[in-house]
Scaffold this active site. Structure first.
Site, mmCIF file in Angstrom:
data_model
loop_
_atom_site.group_PDB
_atom_site.id
_atom_site.type_symbol
_atom_site.label_atom_id
_atom_site.label_comp_id
_atom_site.label_asym_id
_atom_site.label_seq_id
_atom_site.Cartn_x
_atom_site.Cartn_y
_atom_site.Cartn_z
ATOM 1 N N ARG A 103 -26.318 51.873 43.547
ATOM 2 C CA ARG A 103 -26.900 53.083 42.985
ATOM 3 C C ARG A 103 -28.007 53.601 43.909
ATOM 4 O O ARG A 103 -28.711 52.821 44.546
ATOM 5 C CB ARG A 103 -27.477 52.738 41.619
ATOM 6 N N THR A 376 -18.174 62.646 39.036
ATOM 7 C CA THR A 376 -18.150 61.314 39.597
ATOM 8 C C THR A 376 -16.699 61.047 39.932
ATOM 9 O O THR A 376 -15.837 61.846 39.616
ATOM 10 C CB THR A 376 -18.713 60.347 38.524
ATOM 11 N N THR A 394 -20.440 58.279 42.896
ATOM 12 C CA THR A 394 -20.803 59.630 42.480
ATOM 13 C C THR A 394 -21.810 60.296 43.401
ATOM 14 O O THR A 394 -22.554 59.636 44.122
ATOM 15 C CB THR A 394 -21.387 59.597 41.049
ATOM 16 N N ASP A 418 -30.934 62.082 37.043
ATOM 17 C CA ASP A 418 -30.605 61.050 36.071
ATOM 18 C C ASP A 418 -31.827 60.273 35.595
ATOM 19 O O ASP A 418 -31.728 59.452 34.685
ATOM 20 C CB ASP A 418 -29.560 60.090 36.646
ATOM 21 N N SER A 447 -27.709 55.294 34.670
ATOM 22 C CA SER A 447 -26.394 55.905 34.869
ATOM 23 C C SER A 447 -25.499 55.655 33.666
ATOM 24 O O SER A 447 -25.713 54.723 32.889
ATOM 25 C CB SER A 447 -25.734 55.309 36.119
ATOM 26 N N SER A 448 -24.463 56.500 33.539
ATOM 27 C CA SER A 448 -23.434 56.284 32.515
ATOM 28 C C SER A 448 -22.162 55.678 33.105
ATOM 29 O O SER A 448 -21.193 55.441 32.372
ATOM 30 C CB SER A 448 -23.080 57.611 31.834
ATOM 31 N N GLY A 468 -17.332 61.710 34.622
ATOM 32 C CA GLY A 468 -17.565 62.516 33.429
ATOM 33 C C GLY A 468 -18.962 62.469 32.864
ATOM 34 O O GLY A 468 -19.164 62.783 31.687
ATOM 35 N N GLY A 469 -19.972 62.048 33.664
ATOM 36 C CA GLY A 469 -21.333 62.037 33.147
ATOM 37 C C GLY A 469 -21.437 61.198 31.889
ATOM 38 O O GLY A 469 -20.934 60.078 31.817
#
Length: 567
Positions: A103, A376, A394, A418, A447-448, A468-469
């Site tokens: 990340r 993403t 992403t 984010d 993050s998702s 897809g967030g």
């Protein structure tokens, strides 16, 4: 993990790729692409083919991951990247599991209130568009970490297909042309100069990414330093600072991807292995699965009134906890064991009623005493040795911050959005954050992303994930349930219409044309606020299912240009 077979003719791969979908004789359902032993499912056919070609040469799933991810940076710049970051969950053929966090991080010059004006209000667009939105990229370091630990082929062999693809060019698809056209006005606004995607690209055109090829060559020849130091680093830092950003050479040099312990939990006779913080996906889905486990959801029927109610209420509570408790575990203490315990989750579900919706305004995070990303891309890989990978990467928004390092040929992320720019105020995905996800130098943003591997009877069962967030979590959840509870094949499970709820805003979003009007009216009568728009796409799932006969079925999402390839 080492290669054990000789090179197999490349022509064989492409012969196998032409196999069409077949009828599953067992259940008479249409299935996805079937392979005997190895598969890649990704957002572009070019990337899937390159990953499979690496495995045809004797490479393992980790080699294929590196090749696939790099090729997505070429074929799918909308989200594929070397200027962003991601997460990977793996399971080896021996059954060992783990996770890699590559990340992005906040630059050292970042500060908690950097996106607020003198009145303490958020400056619109500052965290989403332009150079101030960029986090320190992690993708390249992450891929070298994977290669160091698990790679069996030379890195130069894994990156060369992407260099060749960039020089040869990528054919524009209809959906890609539409994406470029939709975002084009941002490119000149942010960069102040014309970039390669400013041209009026049409379906069938070929885009050659010559400057990106040169960047990939530097990475091939110089290793990790080919991105984080030297010429490429100079290009990146000069570009960002010229446009008003704060990333420095020291930020790049000091970046490190981190191996983490994944979130693992049981749901009936499944073991689900998913990403741990700073991803919220594993914890949120653990809570949702634990919440619904006491109910016989299969008997309710797929996308029925009762199954939608149950999932929505479980999601509502999980996302409320997400907003308060979750952040970068290197900076905040997260009560993971409590959050995913059945006792805690069932206590959270005590207020659930079949008769009416629980208004989100009446529901806050759970009380705990004591401690024990929209655009993403995801890919799933299984190799012939039995290793499996689920990876999500992403730039955050479409083409990230829209900042394009022209000399290097790549986009940079807008991952700083984010963070909680202002606790209690929603980000670009409508997600509310708290102090746990406040901005701090060197911190990773929440993050998702939810790369997930599922075991059944101690054997690999499926690899699944999605872009897809905030809808990533629920897309992964519903795909697993579609296969396990509602007995769908993998392609059917991916194709099935999806819905989403995330606590706030207090609406349930439904994909268009997939839900009966009477059903939606029944939900409204119970107090659920319904949102259904023609443009709504909830995730683009790419997944692999191990069939009872040992073969693999790919589920490539029709909502994109996604493709399953294998042998």
């Amino acid at each position: 993990m080492k290669k054990i077979i000789p090179i197999i003719a490349f022509v064989f791969l492409f012969t196998q790729c032409k196999i069409k979908t077949i009828e599953n004789v067992e259940n008479n359902k249409l299935t996805g692409f079937i392979a005997d032993s190895a598969m890649v499912v990704s957002a572009r056919e070019e990337a899937s083919k390159i990953g499979v070609a690496i495995m045809q040469k004797g490479g393992n799933a980790f080699d294929a991951m590196i090749a696939t991810e790099l090729s997505l940076a070429v074929a799918y710049p909308f989200a594929g990247n070397i200027g962003g970051g991601g997460f990977m969950v793996y399971r080896t053929h021996e059954g060992k599991t783990g996770a890699l966090d590559y990340r992005e991080k906040a630059p050292q010059a970042a500060s908690k209130n950097m996106y607020l004006d003198e009145n303490g209000d958020i400056i619109q667009g500052k965290s989403t568009l332009g150079a101030m939105a960029v986090g320190v990229p992690g993708t390249v370091d992450g891929l070298f970490k994977v290669h160091q630990k698990f790679g069996s082929l030379p890195f130069s062999e894994l990156i060369q297909p992407s260099i060749d693809l960039a020089n040869k060019g990528v054919v524009v698809t209809k959906k890609q042309a539409e994406r470029i056209a939709k975002q084009r006005h941002f490119f000149s606004e942010v960069n102040g100069t014309k970039i390669i995607l400013d041209n009026d690209w049409k379906e069938g055109d070929t885009i050659k990414y010559v400057m990106l090829a040169k960047t990939l060559e530097r990475i091939r020849d110089l290793g990790r330093d080919g991105f984080y130091k030297g010429e490429t680093a100079d290009m990146l830092v000069n570009c960002v600072q010229k446009l008003g950003g704060i990333i420095t050479k020291a930020d790049l040099e000091n970046y490190e991807a981190t191996w983490r312990t994944p979130i693992a939990f049981n749901y009936k006779d499944l073991k689900i292995i998913s990403m741990s913080p700073p991803s919220s996906g594993g914890i949120c889905n653990a809570q949702i699965f634990k919440a619904i486990e006491p109910f016989d959801i299969a008997s309710y029927g797929h996308n029925s009134l009762k199954s939608i109610q149950l999932l929505t209420e479980a999601e509502r509570r999980a996302y409320a906890d997400r907003s308060y408790y979750l952040g970068d575990p290197d900076f905040v203490k997260i009560p993971i064991d409590t959050l995913i315990s059945s006792k805690y989750v069932q206590k959270r579900m005590a207020s659930f009623s079949w008769d009416k919706a629980t208004p989100s305004s009446t529901l806050q995070h759970g009380k705990i005493t004591g401690y024990e990303s929209d655009e993403t891309t995801h890919y799933s890989i299984v190799d012939k040795y039995g290793n499996s990978i689920s990876a999500t990467t992403t730039l955050n928004g479409a083409y990230g911050s829209k900042v394009f390092v022209s000399e290097g040929g790549f986009f940079l992320n807008n991952e700083m959005d984010d963070f909680s720019s202002k606790p209690g105020t929603p980000n670009m995905f409508g997600l509310i954050g708290a102090e746990a996800n406040a901005i701090a130098p060197g911190k990773r943003m929440l993050s998702s992303m939810t790369p997930t591997i599922v075991e059944k009877n101690n054997r690999f069962y499926m690899s699944v994930g999605s872009p897809g967030g905030s809808t990533i979590i629920t897309s992964v959840l519903q795909t697993i349930l579609n296969v396990y509870e509602f007995k769908m094949g993998m392609q059917d499970a991916v194709n099935a219409p999806r819905f989403h709820h995330q606590w706030l805003p207090d609406v349930v979003t439904f994909e268009p044309n997939g839900f009966d009007g009477l059903l939606l009216n029944q939900l409204q009568e119970k107090g659920y606020q319904i949102k259904q728009e023609n443009s709504v796409i909830l995730g683009k799932v790419d997944a692999i299912l191990r069939l009872p006969n040992g073969k693999l079925e790919g589920g490539a999402d029709y909502r994109g240009d996604d493709k399953a390839v294998g042998f």
